[in-house]
Design an enzyme around this catalytic site. Structure first.
Site, PDB file in Angstrom:
ATOM      1  N   CYS A 142       0.895  -1.170   0.000  1.00  0.00           N
ATOM      2  CA  CYS A 142       0.000   0.000   0.000  1.00  0.00           C
ATOM      3  C   CYS A 142       0.930   1.216   0.000  1.00  0.00           C
ATOM      4  O   CYS A 142       1.258   1.740   1.057  1.00  0.00           O
ATOM      5  CB  CYS A 142      -0.892   0.012   1.239  1.00  0.00           C
ATOM      6  SG  CYS A 142      -1.786  -1.530   1.495  1.00  0.00           S
ATOM      7  N   ALA A 143       1.369   1.618  -1.157  1.00  0.00           N
ATOM      8  CA  ALA A 143       2.584   2.432  -1.227  1.00  0.00           C
ATOM      9  C   ALA A 143       2.362   3.930  -1.410  1.00  0.00           C
ATOM     10  O   ALA A 143       3.251   4.718  -1.089  1.00  0.00           O
ATOM     11  CB  ALA A 143       3.467   1.913  -2.348  1.00  0.00           C
ATOM     12  N   ALA A 144       1.223   4.340  -1.954  1.00  0.00           N
ATOM     13  CA  ALA A 144       1.058   5.761  -2.287  1.00  0.00           C
ATOM     14  C   ALA A 144       0.848   6.610  -1.028  1.00  0.00           C
ATOM     15  O   ALA A 144       0.259   6.110  -0.069  1.00  0.00           O
ATOM     16  CB  ALA A 144      -0.138   5.922  -3.221  1.00  0.00           C
ATOM     17  N   PRO A 145       1.337   7.841  -0.973  1.00  0.00           N
ATOM     18  CA  PRO A 145       2.001   8.579  -2.055  1.00  0.00           C
ATOM     19  C   PRO A 145       3.467   8.213  -2.256  1.00  0.00           C
ATOM     20  O   PRO A 145       4.084   8.681  -3.204  1.00  0.00           O
ATOM     21  CB  PRO A 145       1.861  10.037  -1.617  1.00  0.00           C
ATOM     22  CG  PRO A 145       1.786   9.977  -0.123  1.00  0.00           C
ATOM     23  CD  PRO A 145       1.097   8.699   0.212  1.00  0.00           C
ATOM     24  N   LYS A 148       7.642   6.073   1.875  1.00  0.00           N
ATOM     25  CA  LYS A 148       8.373   4.883   2.321  1.00  0.00           C
ATOM     26  C   LYS A 148       8.942   4.133   1.115  1.00  0.00           C
ATOM     27  O   LYS A 148      10.023   3.548   1.205  1.00  0.00           O
ATOM     28  CB  LYS A 148       7.472   3.973   3.160  1.00  0.00           C
ATOM     29  CG  LYS A 148       6.986   4.666   4.422  1.00  0.00           C
ATOM     30  CD  LYS A 148       6.139   3.776   5.277  1.00  0.00           C
ATOM     31  CE  LYS A 148       5.474   4.552   6.395  1.00  0.00           C
ATOM     32  NZ  LYS A 148       4.306   5.352   5.949  1.00  0.00           N
ATOM     33  N   ASP A 176      -0.509   0.208  -5.150  1.00  0.00           N
ATOM     34  CA  ASP A 176      -1.607   0.872  -4.436  1.00  0.00           C
ATOM     35  C   ASP A 176      -2.887   0.588  -5.208  1.00  0.00           C
ATOM     36  O   ASP A 176      -2.871   0.484  -6.435  1.00  0.00           O
ATOM     37  CB  ASP A 176      -1.367   2.387  -4.328  1.00  0.00           C
ATOM     38  CG  ASP A 176      -2.135   3.001  -3.176  1.00  0.00           C
ATOM     39  OD1 ASP A 176      -1.564   3.164  -2.081  1.00  0.00           O
ATOM     40  OD2 ASP A 176      -3.347   3.291  -3.353  1.00  0.00           O
ATOM     41  N   ASP A 203      -5.736  -4.366  -5.736  1.00  0.00           N
ATOM     42  CA  ASP A 203      -6.179  -4.505  -4.350  1.00  0.00           C
ATOM     43  C   ASP A 203      -5.180  -5.452  -3.667  1.00  0.00           C
ATOM     44  O   ASP A 203      -5.043  -6.615  -4.062  1.00  0.00           O
ATOM     45  CB  ASP A 203      -7.593  -5.103  -4.352  1.00  0.00           C
ATOM     46  CG  ASP A 203      -8.123  -5.344  -2.948  1.00  0.00           C
ATOM     47  OD1 ASP A 203      -7.319  -5.311  -1.982  1.00  0.00           O
ATOM     48  OD2 ASP A 203      -9.331  -5.590  -2.819  1.00  0.00           O
ATOM     49  N   ASP A 243       1.884  -1.216   4.822  1.00  0.00           N
ATOM     50  CA  ASP A 243       1.567   0.066   5.474  1.00  0.00           C
ATOM     51  C   ASP A 243       0.094   0.343   5.140  1.00  0.00           C
ATOM     52  O   ASP A 243      -0.213   1.160   4.290  1.00  0.00           O
ATOM     53  CB  ASP A 243       2.502   1.149   4.918  1.00  0.00           C
ATOM     54  CG  ASP A 243       2.424   2.444   5.703  1.00  0.00           C
ATOM     55  OD1 ASP A 243       2.290   2.388   6.935  1.00  0.00           O
ATOM     56  OD2 ASP A 243       2.488   3.524   5.082  1.00  0.00           O
ATOM     57  N   CYS A 296      -0.889   4.232  10.867  1.00  0.00           N
ATOM     58  CA  CYS A 296      -0.690   5.483  11.599  1.00  0.00           C
ATOM     59  C   CYS A 296      -1.852   5.647  12.582  1.00  0.00           C
ATOM     60  O   CYS A 296      -2.344   6.748  12.816  1.00  0.00           O
ATOM     61  CB  CYS A 296      -0.491   6.677  10.687  1.00  0.00           C
ATOM     62  SG  CYS A 296      -1.595   6.764   9.312  1.00  0.00           S
TER      63      CYS A 296
HETATM   64  C1  LIG Z   1      -1.274   4.704   4.899  1.00  0.00           C
HETATM   65  S1  LIG Z   1      -1.437   4.957   3.218  1.00  0.00           S
HETATM   66  C2  LIG Z   1       0.116   4.458   2.607  1.00  0.00           C
HETATM   67  C3  LIG Z   1       1.202   5.492   2.773  1.00  0.00           C
HETATM   68  C4  LIG Z   1       2.473   5.119   2.050  1.00  0.00           C
HETATM   69  N1  LIG Z   1       2.973   3.823   2.443  1.00  0.00           N
HETATM   70  C5  LIG Z   1       3.578   6.146   2.257  1.00  0.00           C
HETATM   71  O1  LIG Z   1       4.430   5.960   3.103  1.00  0.00           O
HETATM   72  O2  LIG Z   1       3.581   7.150   1.545  1.00  0.00           O
HETATM   73  C6  LIG Z   1      -2.451   3.624   2.750  1.00  0.00           C
HETATM   74  C7  LIG Z   1      -2.610   3.448   1.248  1.00  0.00           C
HETATM   75  O3  LIG Z   1      -3.341   2.241   1.044  1.00  0.00           O
HETATM   76  C8  LIG Z   1      -4.082   2.383  -0.140  1.00  0.00           C
HETATM   77  N2  LIG Z   1      -5.100   1.326  -0.101  1.00  0.00           N
HETATM   78  C9  LIG Z   1      -6.334   1.324   0.462  1.00  0.00           C
HETATM   79  N3  LIG Z   1      -6.918   0.126   0.307  1.00  0.00           N
HETATM   80  C10 LIG Z   1      -6.027  -0.650  -0.359  1.00  0.00           C
HETATM   81  C11 LIG Z   1      -6.049  -1.987  -0.842  1.00  0.00           C
HETATM   82  N4  LIG Z   1      -7.096  -2.787  -0.643  1.00  0.00           N
HETATM   83  N5  LIG Z   1      -4.973  -2.427  -1.520  1.00  0.00           N
HETATM   84  C12 LIG Z   1      -3.891  -1.645  -1.727  1.00  0.00           C
HETATM   85  N6  LIG Z   1      -3.823  -0.378  -1.302  1.00  0.00           N
HETATM   86  C13 LIG Z   1      -4.868   0.108  -0.626  1.00  0.00           C
HETATM   87  C14 LIG Z   1      -4.594   3.803  -0.081  1.00  0.00           C
HETATM   88  O4  LIG Z   1      -4.906   4.248  -1.383  1.00  0.00           O
HETATM   89  C15 LIG Z   1      -3.395   4.535   0.534  1.00  0.00           C
HETATM   90  O5  LIG Z   1      -2.609   5.090  -0.475  1.00  0.00           O
END
Ligand SMILES: C[S@@+](CC[C@H](N)C(=O)[O-])C[C@H]1O[C@@H](n2cnc3c(N)ncnc32)[C@H](O)[C@@H]1O
Length: 363
Positions: A142-145, A148, A176, A203, A243, A296
């Site tokens: 779950c990498a965006a933005p 990390k 993501d 997903d 994350d 978080c």
């Molecule tokens: C906490 S943020 C991640 C922050 C990121 N790791 C960083 O350090 O910049 C959680 C992310 O999970 C994504 N997300 C939500 N549901 C998800 C899923 N089922 N699979 C993958 N990503 C998902 C969201 O779009 C969001 O970008």
């Protein structure tokens, strides 16, 4: 800034000793300091870090603004090699004090060229615990933005020099599920162009198995001829970062709206997805590999309860004790019991699930 439900819920969870509670709330109300990390390969980062330490910090020491002394940036004690910094000055000081204005312009420039990454201190921790090495196959689920992701990519490129970029033997897949946010990831990663990065948009809880060709060489015993079977096998990862999406109630210092809207149902509603993402990661991990699970949020339902349920479902996995990894980091052990609540009004009358079920005889 107050929220009675928040206080009632977290006091019941015993996340802190009673006598630290007021100080904890006070900290939640204090503005977040500005923090940044000196990015790039080790060699480049060390050079820039020396410039900050030896040129900028002495220049900022002793600044007085409107009659008050302003503290210069300081190194974050637990970050390896002193490559992360924090300072706590108002926007007014940044705009009006000539010394801080100059430093701010330096930060903006270096951020644009990718040598500095503005990142919250806590967000720097999960990649550090992953201990990525250049040969690792890494998945950031779950990498965006992508703050990390950038850190993980830098670890893959640790052997780059100031003048040449390496071709790491490992790779990083940053994923993501949000299409727009995935674009952010690509944009961010342009600051450290790398042949080892791939971005996907899935997903994470049903992340597809990636098949890669494997050359299978056998020797037929009678003829000693070599038989090459072109087969495919699933790509397993050495390191996975989960994350996961969360209620974000550990970010109240910058997301002030959470004070108003916080409800225990935010965390309750996410537990299932968080668990499914972690379990998917466990199925894609190479034997002997490592997963870091992070949120978080401070809610045990989103943290300890997810880890507990995941370990229970796959007993081949074990928790690793990382308590000595960053010696200067002040931390508290995770908790081993918590009291979930089933509604917004934070009714905490059911110490166990069975007690709750007894009040619903038809379920
Ligand atoms: C906490 S943020 C991640 C922050 C990121 N790791 C960083 O350090 O910049 C959680 C992310 O999970 C994504 N997300 C939500 N549901 C998800 C899923 N089922 N699979 C993958 N990503 C998902 C969201 O779009 C969001 O970008």
């Amino acid at each position: 800034m107050n929220n009675e439900r928040f206080e009632k819920y977290y006091k019941a969870q015993n996340i802190l000793p009673e006598d630290e509670w007021d100080q904890f709330l006070e900290s939640l109300r204090a503005p977040l300091p500005t923090t940044f990390r000196v990015a790039g390969s080790r060699q480049t980062a060390r050079l820039l870090n020396d410039t900050i330490k030896e040129t900028h910090v002495p220049h900022l020491a002793g600044v007085v603004f409107e009659g008050e002394a302003v503290s210069p940036p300081t190194q974050i004690s637990w970050y390896p090699e002193g490559l992360a910094w924090q300072f706590n000055v108002s926007k007014k000081v940044l705009r009006k004090s000539p010394e801080f204005k100059k430093f701010h312009n330096f930060l903006v420039f270096e951020t644009e060229v990718g040598n500095i990454s503005r990142q919250e201190a806590v967000s720097m921790l999960p990649p550090l615990f992953l201990e990525v090495e250049p040969h690792h196959r890494v998945l950031d689920m779950c990498a965006a933005p992508g703050s990390k992701t950038a850190q993980l990519l830098e670890a893959l490129h640790a052997q780059d020099t100031v003048t040449s970029s390496s071709f790491p033997p490992g790779l990083l897949i940053a994923n993501d599920s949000d299409h727009k946010r995935t674009h952010l990831l690509i944009h961010q990663s342009a600051r450290l162009p790398s042949p080892a990065l791939m971005v996907t948009n899935h997903d994470a809880s049903i992340y597809p198995a990636i098949k890669i060709p494997s050359e299978h060489i056998t020797f037929a015993s009678d003829t000693k001829t070599r038989v090459v079977n072109k087969r495919q096998h699933q790509l397993l990862f050495d390191r996975i970062l989960c994350d996961v999406p969360c209620s974000g109630d550990g970010t109240m210092r910058k997301n002030l709206g959470i004070w108003k809207t916080w409800s225990p149902m935010d965390g309750n509603g996410l537990h299932g997805l968080q668990l499914r993402i972690l379990q998917r990661a466990m199925r894609m991990l190479r034997k002997g590999g490592r997963i870091v699970y992070s949120t978080c949020s401070i809610n045990p339902v989103e943290n300890e309860a997810v880890i507990a349920a995941a370990l229970k479902s796959m007993p081949d996995f074990e928790l690793i004790d990382m308590s000595n990894h960053l010696p200067a980091l002040i931390f508290r052990q995770g908790i081993t019991s918590w009291i979930p609540t089933a509604d917004r009004s934070v009714v905490l009358d059911f110490p166990t699930f069975d007690d709750y079920i007894k009040t619903h005889p038809h379920k």
